[in-house]
Structures are given as C-alpha cells and as structure tokens.
Motif scaffolding. Structure first.
Motif, PDB file in Angstrom:
ATOM      1  N   GLU A 221      29.708  -8.755 -16.998  1.00 37.37           N
ATOM      2  CA  GLU A 221      28.358  -8.192 -16.995  1.00 37.37           C
ATOM      3  C   GLU A 221      28.127  -7.352 -18.260  1.00 37.37           C
ATOM      4  OE1 GLU A 221      25.145  -8.274 -13.947  1.00 37.37           O
ATOM      5  OE2 GLU A 221      26.835  -9.485 -14.594  1.00 37.37           O
ATOM      6  N   VAL A 222      29.145  -6.637 -18.684  1.00 37.49           N
ATOM      7  CA  VAL A 222      29.034  -5.865 -19.932  1.00 37.49           C
ATOM      8  C   VAL A 222      28.833  -6.805 -21.116  1.00 37.49           C
ATOM      9  CG1 VAL A 222      30.245  -4.308 -21.509  1.00 37.49           C
ATOM     10  CG2 VAL A 222      30.381  -3.939 -19.045  1.00 37.49           C
ATOM     11  N   PHE A 223      29.578  -7.908 -21.144  1.00 40.61           N
ATOM     12  CA  PHE A 223      29.423  -8.871 -22.238  1.00 40.61           C
ATOM     13  C   PHE A 223      28.003  -9.441 -22.257  1.00 40.61           C
ATOM     14  CE2 PHE A 223      34.216 -10.105 -21.950  1.00 40.61           C
ATOM     15  CZ  PHE A 223      34.554  -8.881 -22.490  1.00 40.61           C
TER      16      PHE A 223
ATOM     17  N   LEU B  40      25.319  -8.013 -20.996  1.00 39.20           N
ATOM     18  CA  LEU B  40      24.405  -6.933 -21.373  1.00 39.20           C
ATOM     19  C   LEU B  40      24.397  -6.738 -22.886  1.00 39.20           C
ATOM     20  CD1 LEU B  40      22.559  -4.746 -20.124  1.00 39.20           C
ATOM     21  CD2 LEU B  40      24.525  -3.205 -20.195  1.00 39.20           C
ATOM     22  N   ALA B  41      25.585  -6.812 -23.479  1.00 38.38           N
ATOM     23  CA  ALA B  41      25.673  -6.686 -24.935  1.00 38.38           C
ATOM     24  C   ALA B  41      24.981  -7.850 -25.636  1.00 38.38           C
ATOM     25  CB  ALA B  41      27.141  -6.603 -25.361  1.00 38.38           C
ATOM     26  N   SER B  42      24.955  -9.015 -24.999  1.00 39.93           N
ATOM     27  CA  SER B  42      24.338 -10.187 -25.612  1.00 39.93           C
ATOM     28  C   SER B  42      22.826 -10.063 -25.699  1.00 39.93           C
ATOM     29  CB  SER B  42      24.698 -11.446 -24.813  1.00 39.93           C
ATOM     30  OG  SER B  42      26.087 -11.666 -24.806  1.00 39.93           O
ATOM     31  N   VAL B  43      22.199  -9.463 -24.690  1.00 39.70           N
ATOM     32  CA  VAL B  43      20.732  -9.411 -24.685  1.00 39.70           C
ATOM     33  C   VAL B  43      20.186  -8.340 -25.623  1.00 39.70           C
ATOM     34  CG1 VAL B  43      20.616 -10.353 -22.361  1.00 39.70           C
ATOM     35  CG2 VAL B  43      20.584  -7.875 -22.672  1.00 39.70           C
ATOM     36  N   ILE B  44      21.085  -7.599 -26.283  1.00 40.93           N
ATOM     37  CA  ILE B  44      20.625  -6.614 -27.265  1.00 40.93           C
ATOM     38  C   ILE B  44      19.867  -7.275 -28.409  1.00 40.93           C
ATOM     39  CG2 ILE B  44      22.612  -6.574 -28.835  1.00 40.93           C
ATOM     40  CD1 ILE B  44      22.468  -3.519 -28.767  1.00 40.93           C
ATOM     41  N   GLY B  45      20.031  -8.605 -28.535  1.00 41.15           N
ATOM     42  CA  GLY B  45      19.334  -9.324 -29.593  1.00 41.15           C
ATOM     43  C   GLY B  45      17.828  -9.197 -29.539  1.00 41.15           C
TER      44      GLY B  45
ATOM     45  N   GLY C 246      18.429 -10.627 -14.570  1.00 45.85           N
ATOM     46  CA  GLY C 246      19.406 -10.635 -13.491  1.00 45.85           C
ATOM     47  C   GLY C 246      20.431  -9.523 -13.580  1.00 45.85           C
ATOM     48  N   LEU C 247      20.672  -9.032 -14.777  1.00 45.83           N
ATOM     49  CA  LEU C 247      21.648  -7.963 -14.936  1.00 45.83           C
ATOM     50  C   LEU C 247      21.237  -6.716 -14.156  1.00 45.83           C
ATOM     51  CD1 LEU C 247      22.212  -8.423 -18.770  1.00 45.83           C
ATOM     52  CD2 LEU C 247      23.807  -9.049 -16.956  1.00 45.83           C
ATOM     53  N   TRP C 248      19.924  -6.523 -14.016  1.00 44.49           N
ATOM     54  CA  TRP C 248      19.409  -5.354 -13.299  1.00 44.49           C
ATOM     55  C   TRP C 248      19.239  -5.625 -11.806  1.00 44.49           C
ATOM     56  CZ3 TRP C 248      18.858  -5.533 -18.450  1.00 44.49           C
ATOM     57  CH2 TRP C 248      18.900  -4.332 -19.169  1.00 44.49           C
TER      58      TRP C 248
ATOM     59  N   LEU D 199      22.233   2.508 -12.392  1.00 47.01           N
ATOM     60  CA  LEU D 199      22.437   3.670 -13.246  1.00 47.01           C
ATOM     61  C   LEU D 199      23.518   3.408 -14.290  1.00 47.01           C
ATOM     62  CD1 LEU D 199      21.803   6.535 -14.072  1.00 47.01           C
ATOM     63  CD2 LEU D 199      23.308   7.359 -12.238  1.00 47.01           C
ATOM     64  N   TRP D 200      24.577   2.713 -13.912  1.00 46.10           N
ATOM     65  CA  TRP D 200      25.618   2.365 -14.879  1.00 46.10           C
ATOM     66  C   TRP D 200      25.034   1.505 -16.000  1.00 46.10           C
ATOM     67  CZ3 TRP D 200      31.251   1.232 -13.038  1.00 46.10           C
ATOM     68  CH2 TRP D 200      31.720   2.294 -12.262  1.00 46.10           C
ATOM     69  N   ILE D 201      24.146   0.585 -15.628  1.00 46.20           N
ATOM     70  CA  ILE D 201      23.534  -0.269 -16.651  1.00 46.20           C
ATOM     71  C   ILE D 201      22.752   0.577 -17.645  1.00 46.20           C
ATOM     72  CG2 ILE D 201      21.813  -2.072 -17.045  1.00 46.20           C
ATOM     73  CD1 ILE D 201      22.663  -3.288 -14.364  1.00 46.20           C
ATOM     74  N   GLU D 202      22.031   1.577 -17.155  1.00 45.15           N
ATOM     75  CA  GLU D 202      21.273   2.440 -18.072  1.00 45.15           C
ATOM     76  C   GLU D 202      22.221   3.236 -18.973  1.00 45.15           C
ATOM     77  OE1 GLU D 202      18.193   2.031 -18.541  1.00 45.15           O
ATOM     78  OE2 GLU D 202      17.902   0.740 -16.788  1.00 45.15           O
ATOM     79  N   PHE D 203      23.327   3.722 -18.423  1.00 47.54           N
ATOM     80  CA  PHE D 203      24.312   4.419 -19.254  1.00 47.54           C
ATOM     81  C   PHE D 203      24.857   3.486 -20.345  1.00 47.54           C
ATOM     82  CE2 PHE D 203      25.442   7.363 -15.493  1.00 47.54           C
ATOM     83  CZ  PHE D 203      24.581   8.347 -15.947  1.00 47.54           C
TER      84      PHE D 203
END
Length: 250
Positions: free
Chosen positions: A93-95, A97-102, A168-170, A178-182
C-alpha cells in the motif's frame, strides 16, 4: 594509534537497526559530528509518539517515493517493517501510495500551462463532457484538489483513470485513513519534494481525522533526518576511493 572515541548515541542507533554499517567509517573519522547527529535522531527515531509500525512506514515512504528512490533505505525499512509485524499488503500500500504522487506534476504544471496559454492569447477550450463517476465521488467526499480543475476540464478521462488508480488506497482499509494522511505529509514534505500545497492539504486532513500536533510534528522530524542519507551514500564511496587513492600513491 589513536584510541577510538566513544560514540554511545551512534551505538544505540546501530543496535536498534536505525543505521547500519555504512556509517561506521563516519563514526570513526568524525565521532563528534556523528554523535551530534545521532543525539538529534535518537529521541525522534526511538520515540513512542507514533506507533513503531507507522514510523517504519513513514521512513519507507520517504525513501521509495519517485523523488528519492533510495534503494538501501527501502530495503532497510521494509525489513524493519516486517520485523514489527507490518504485513506485505500494508507495505504494498505504501508503494502504491508513493506511485500516485505523480499527479503532482499535473497539479503543479497544468495551472501554469493555463496561465501561459492565456498570456499567449491561446483559447482555453474544454474537452467534451463525459461521465466521471470517480471524480464525482472524490468531489463528494471533499478530496478533490482545486488544482485539478483545469485538467478535469481539458482531459477528464485522464484524471478519471488516475483517480481510479488512487482512490482505493483511502477506501480499502488496508491502512487506517489517518496513517495514509501521515504518509502523504511525509512524502510531500520530504526534502527531495517539498510540495507545499500537498503538505498543507494533508496536514489539514490529518487534523480533521484527529491527529495531534505532536504526531504531525513527529512525522516532520522523521522527514528532517532524511539528510543523513547523504552520508549513507557518500561515506562508503569516499572510503573506497580514498583507499584506492592511497594505494596508487605507494
């Protein structure tokens, strides 16, 4: 031979697995500076303000994000997270999340493009209207970034597909919201990104979800310690090149 100066803070960090052998030469060459950094980092990296699993994922997110891609750190933080009981699905999930930073490329660049088109006198023509249920859902739950408005007008289907990848990540409950926002705060505030608009949006979202000032500050403090990776990368290279230089001088 000069006796090795004691480095108690560095030794604690090494024992905790928060730094590895790549920095041993630094502790030998400049124990005073090494200790000053490790004293700074020890309280943050071993504090209980954040759950240990979350802190490990914050460090992982910083290193795996496209603005950094620091492989040794990714491996170390994956290992730490697994040892702390984080699941493979959570790490994935972290990977993701990092991918959608694009999308930040569009959030930053498209409004600038719109301004320059207007300055050049080029017409701003909207794309034909089309169904965008994911965009509509993101709007309805208050997560639609105002900086996406222009790309929505120009290419709604591209934005629809991008948000479909990320929404979907959210909602999949693999990580707490909350972890996702952090994690988003960490990724946006990272020293290799420094994306102010996103940092503010995710701080606001974290506060709305009940985050404390101390928790958000802890995330930012972890991010601020990312700079030691300059030494993690550079010191072994310096050691190897210096040894080769000394060898050729003999």
């Amino acid at each position: 031979m000069t006796a090795k100066q004691p480095t108690p803070n560095y030794d604690v960090m090494r024992a905790a697995g928060l730094v590895d052998a790549t920095l041993d030469p630094l502790a030998q060459w400049d124990p005073t500076w090494t200790e000053s950094f490790m004293k700074l980092g020890q309280s943050t990296q071993t504090s209980d303000v954040l759950e240990p699993q979350l802190a490990a994922l914050v460090r992982l997110n910083i290193d795996v994000t496209a603005t950094h891609l620091y492989g040794p750190g990714v491996r170390r933080h994956v290992r730490d997270a697994l040892h702390l009981g984080v699941t493979r699905a959570q790490i994935m999930e972290v990977f993701k999340l990092a991918s959608v930073i694009g999308i930040h490329a569009c959030a930053l660049g498209v409004p600038i493009l719109a301004e320059e088109l207007a300055h050049a006198g080029i017409a701003d023509e909207a794309a034909p209207a089309s169904a965008t249920p994911v965009c509509d859902k993101v709007r309805a739950n208050g997560m639609f970034n105002p900086l996406w408005e222009t790309i929505y007008r120009w290419d709604p289907q591209y934005l629809e597909k991008f948000l479909a990848m990320g929404l979907g990540l959210w909602t999949d409950n693999i990580l707490p919201p909350l972890w996702i926002e952090f994690l988003c705060i960490a990724g946006d505030a990272a020293i290799t990104h420094l994306y102010a608009h996103g940092t503010r949006r995710h701080i606001r979202a974290a506060l709305e979800l009940g985050a404390s000032r101390e928790q958000i500050l802890e995330v930012l403090k972890i991010v601020s310690l990312q700079g030691i990776e300059a030494c993690e990368l550079g010191v072994p290279l310096l050691q190897a090149e210096f040894e080769e230089y000394e060898r050729t001088r003999r």
